[in-house]
Design a protein around this motif. Structure first.
Motif, PDB file in Angstrom:
ATOM      1  N   ILE A 283       0.844  -1.185   0.000  1.00  0.00           N
ATOM      2  CA  ILE A 283       0.000   0.000   0.000  1.00  0.00           C
ATOM      3  C   ILE A 283       0.884   1.241   0.000  1.00  0.00           C
ATOM      4  N   ARG A 284       0.644   2.113  -0.934  1.00  0.00           N
ATOM      5  CA  ARG A 284       1.427   3.339  -1.043  1.00  0.00           C
ATOM      6  C   ARG A 284       0.833   4.403  -0.130  1.00  0.00           C
ATOM      7  N   LEU A 285       1.651   4.950   0.773  1.00  0.00           N
ATOM      8  CA  LEU A 285       1.186   6.007   1.663  1.00  0.00           C
ATOM      9  C   LEU A 285       1.128   7.318   0.896  1.00  0.00           C
ATOM     10  N   THR A 286       0.059   8.051   1.087  1.00  0.00           N
ATOM     11  CA  THR A 286      -0.129   9.318   0.366  1.00  0.00           C
ATOM     12  C   THR A 286      -0.010  10.509   1.314  1.00  0.00           C
ATOM     13  N   GLY A 287       0.190  11.669   0.725  1.00  0.00           N
ATOM     14  CA  GLY A 287       0.225  12.905   1.497  1.00  0.00           C
ATOM     15  C   GLY A 287       1.518  13.139   2.243  1.00  0.00           C
ATOM     16  N   ILE A 288       2.591  12.430   1.864  1.00  0.00           N
ATOM     17  CA  ILE A 288       3.870  12.596   2.565  1.00  0.00           C
ATOM     18  C   ILE A 288       4.698  13.672   1.862  1.00  0.00           C
ATOM     19  N   LYS A 289       5.212  14.599   2.651  1.00  0.00           N
ATOM     20  CA  LYS A 289       6.049  15.678   2.124  1.00  0.00           C
ATOM     21  C   LYS A 289       7.419  15.579   2.789  1.00  0.00           C
ATOM     22  N   VAL A 290       8.470  15.582   1.985  1.00  0.00           N
ATOM     23  CA  VAL A 290       9.842  15.489   2.503  1.00  0.00           C
ATOM     24  C   VAL A 290      10.596  16.764   2.155  1.00  0.00           C
ATOM     25  N   ILE A 291      11.219  17.391   3.171  1.00  0.00           N
ATOM     26  CA  ILE A 291      12.029  18.591   2.971  1.00  0.00           C
ATOM     27  C   ILE A 291      13.460  18.269   3.381  1.00  0.00           C
ATOM     28  N   THR A 292      14.403  18.438   2.479  1.00  0.00           N
ATOM     29  CA  THR A 292      15.818  18.192   2.758  1.00  0.00           C
ATOM     30  C   THR A 292      16.554  19.524   2.817  1.00  0.00           C
ATOM     31  N   LYS A 293      17.211  19.799   3.943  1.00  0.00           N
ATOM     32  CA  LYS A 293      17.925  21.052   4.144  1.00  0.00           C
ATOM     33  C   LYS A 293      19.298  20.987   3.469  1.00  0.00           C
ATOM     34  N   PRO A 294      19.922  22.153   3.269  1.00  0.00           N
ATOM     35  CA  PRO A 294      21.268  22.163   2.675  1.00  0.00           C
ATOM     36  C   PRO A 294      22.288  21.342   3.468  1.00  0.00           C
ATOM     37  N   ASN A 295      22.070  21.232   4.792  1.00  0.00           N
ATOM     38  CA  ASN A 295      23.012  20.462   5.608  1.00  0.00           C
ATOM     39  C   ASN A 295      22.733  18.958   5.580  1.00  0.00           C
ATOM     40  N   GLY A 296      21.743  18.550   4.782  1.00  0.00           N
ATOM     41  CA  GLY A 296      21.452  17.136   4.632  1.00  0.00           C
ATOM     42  C   GLY A 296      20.355  16.613   5.542  1.00  0.00           C
ATOM     43  N   ARG A 297      19.917  17.393   6.525  1.00  0.00           N
ATOM     44  CA  ARG A 297      18.868  16.939   7.440  1.00  0.00           C
ATOM     45  C   ARG A 297      17.524  16.886   6.712  1.00  0.00           C
ATOM     46  N   ARG A 298      16.774  15.816   6.973  1.00  0.00           N
ATOM     47  CA  ARG A 298      15.479  15.634   6.340  1.00  0.00           C
ATOM     48  C   ARG A 298      14.357  15.822   7.352  1.00  0.00           C
ATOM     49  N   TYR A 299      13.281  16.438   6.890  1.00  0.00           N
ATOM     50  CA  TYR A 299      12.088  16.610   7.695  1.00  0.00           C
ATOM     51  C   TYR A 299      10.926  16.022   6.908  1.00  0.00           C
ATOM     52  N   MET A 300      10.150  15.162   7.569  1.00  0.00           N
ATOM     53  CA  MET A 300       9.035  14.489   6.894  1.00  0.00           C
ATOM     54  C   MET A 300       7.715  14.904   7.543  1.00  0.00           C
ATOM     55  N   TYR A 301       6.708  15.071   6.719  1.00  0.00           N
ATOM     56  CA  TYR A 301       5.406  15.515   7.190  1.00  0.00           C
ATOM     57  C   TYR A 301       4.317  14.705   6.477  1.00  0.00           C
ATOM     58  N   ARG A 302       3.133  14.647   7.113  1.00  0.00           N
ATOM     59  CA  ARG A 302       1.947  14.151   6.431  1.00  0.00           C
ATOM     60  C   ARG A 302       0.983  15.311   6.271  1.00  0.00           C
ATOM     61  N   ARG A 303       0.561  15.520   5.037  1.00  0.00           N
ATOM     62  CA  ARG A 303      -0.391  16.602   4.778  1.00  0.00           C
ATOM     63  C   ARG A 303      -1.802  16.081   5.013  1.00  0.00           C
ATOM     64  N   VAL A 304      -2.521  16.764   5.909  1.00  0.00           N
ATOM     65  CA  VAL A 304      -3.921  16.441   6.183  1.00  0.00           C
ATOM     66  C   VAL A 304      -4.707  17.728   5.969  1.00  0.00           C
ATOM     67  N   GLY A 305      -5.453  17.778   4.877  1.00  0.00           N
ATOM     68  CA  GLY A 305      -6.122  19.023   4.532  1.00  0.00           C
ATOM     69  C   GLY A 305      -5.081  20.068   4.199  1.00  0.00           C
ATOM     70  N   SER A 306      -5.113  21.199   4.902  1.00  0.00           N
ATOM     71  CA  SER A 306      -4.137  22.264   4.670  1.00  0.00           C
ATOM     72  C   SER A 306      -3.031  22.263   5.712  1.00  0.00           C
ATOM     73  N   SER A 307      -3.008  21.228   6.564  1.00  0.00           N
ATOM     74  CA  SER A 307      -2.046  21.175   7.662  1.00  0.00           C
ATOM     75  C   SER A 307      -0.962  20.140   7.385  1.00  0.00           C
ATOM     76  N   LEU A 308       0.250  20.417   7.904  1.00  0.00           N
ATOM     77  CA  LEU A 308       1.366  19.487   7.830  1.00  0.00           C
ATOM     78  C   LEU A 308       1.682  18.984   9.230  1.00  0.00           C
ATOM     79  N   HIS A 309       1.744  17.671   9.394  1.00  0.00           N
ATOM     80  CA  HIS A 309       2.036  17.062  10.690  1.00  0.00           C
ATOM     81  C   HIS A 309       3.387  16.365  10.613  1.00  0.00           C
ATOM     82  N   PRO A 310       4.319  16.673  11.544  1.00  0.00           N
ATOM     83  CA  PRO A 310       5.666  16.093  11.477  1.00  0.00           C
ATOM     84  C   PRO A 310       5.666  14.588  11.670  1.00  0.00           C
TER      85      PRO A 310
END
Length: 358
Positions: free
Chosen positions: A5-32
């Motif tokens: 099952i493919r999970l949907t609504g996942i947003k990944v942000i990678t910083k210049p220093n290599g650190r990654r931040y992952m979120y799930r989008r629910v409506g207009s909100s992002l949850h870490p």
């Protein structure tokens, strides 16, 4: 063959220093989400929990405003990683910034605006406000909201920050004379003075944290570091503290686990405990600057006057560095320190505190 099952609504942000931040989008909100593989049990649990979270109300601040930045920062991992006590202090400062400056746009913010914002405050309040500005503006740079941090290079406000004053021996005696043994005010005083604990920790101390060898051990809420001190017996080097130790033991309640409670037996809040000690000191006709944190400093100084090493003082009070110990023992009796050190060196029976006892 079973299809994954493919999970949907996942947003990944990678910083210049290599650190990654992952979120799930629910409506207009992002949850870490934790930075883990998508099939990891902890990731799946966080993903499911985010889906059950009610959608946040629409921000009352315009997009790109300082108020909107603060709202996003308060939902970030940078903020959530702080200790609960630190988050509470940070939240009050950020709420004030939002009230005062929330309508302004981040892109228009300049260093002279920040100077003007903190100039009217006392040195201590201005220093805290500048720290809060720096935190949210670094976050704004990391999130790509602004290209440069306008607080970079901004100096701390000049002026002396008045620290919590150490109680004197006469003030300690006066407090004990006013509040009899067995009174809630006396119990709280003896617990804080003997352990040297911050109010955030003192409010939860009790017999449940004393081990079979008679040592109190706990993890500090602010630093997450250990603190340890004797309860039932004293080590040989600390015999000069015997009078304080007797008064501490005499104050401890035998009919309950938690030591500091209200008259109705309920635990005291952290903020309420600090204010209550200050009020009790005022009722004992002591100066207004006799605070609970001043008792912490008095304990560190008393330990220094016994000839305790910096490591012993740090293990007892939970300070993590020699500079912190030096800061808290600056008002100790220098003659008492020298005399105690001479006595310890002569007898040669120093016993170091353990770093941690469970």
């Amino acid at each position: 063959m079973r299809r994954s099952i493919r999970l949907t609504g996942i947003k990944v942000i990678t910083k210049p220093n290599g650190r990654r931040y992952m979120y799930r989008r629910v409506g207009s909100s992002l949850h870490p989400l934790p930075d883990l593989p998508e099939n990891h049990p902890e990731f799946l649990a966080a993903y499911a929990a985010a889906g059950k979270t009610p959608e946040r109300k629409r921000s009352r601040h315009a997009q790109g405003s300082i108020g909107a930045l603060i709202e996003q920062y308060l939902r970030s991992q940078d903020y959530s990683r702080m200790a609960p006590s630190s988050r509470a202090v940070w939240r009050r400062t950020l709420d004030r910034i939002s009230t005062d400056r929330g309508a302004g746009l981040i892109k228009d913010l300049r260093a002279d605006h920040l100077r003007k914002d903190i100039r009217k405050l006392t040195p201590g309040a201005a220093s805290n406000r500048l720290k809060a500005w720096r935190s949210i503006l670094r976050f704004a740079v990391d999130e790509g909201m602004i290209a440069a941090d306008p607080s970079a290079g901004l100096r701390k406000p000049r002026g002396e920050v008045t620290p919590h004053r150490q109680w004197t021996a006469d003030e300690i005696t006066a407090y004990r004379k006013h509040w009899p043994e067995g009174s809630p005010e006396r119990i709280a005083f003896e617990v804080i003075y003997w352990t040297g604990a911050r109010c955030v920790d003192a409010a939860r101390l009790g017999w449940q944290m004393v081990d079979a060898d008679g040592w109190l051990g706990y993890t500090q809420a602010k630093t997450k570091g250990p603190a340890t001190c004797p309860v039932r017996t004293l080590p040989a080097w600390a015999q000069r503290l015997a009078d304080d130790h007797r008064k501490f033991l005499a104050a401890l309640p035998a009919d309950r686990l938690q030591w500091i409670v209200t008259r109705t037996g309920k635990p005291r809040s952290v903020k309420g405990l600090s204010q209550w000690i200050s009020k009790a000191a005022s009722l004992a006709k002591l100066p207004d600057d006799c605070t609970a944190h001043g008792l912490r400093k008095a304990r560190a100084a008393a330990l220094a006057e016994t000839g305790a090493t910096a490591s012993q003082i740090g293990a007892w009070t939970g300070h993590q560095s020699l500079s912190e110990v030096s800061h808290y023992t600056r008002q100790a009796d220098q003659k008492g320190i020298l005399g105690a050190e001479r006595e310890q060196n002569t007898v040669n029976r120093v016993e170091k505190f353990p770093n941690q006892r469970n």
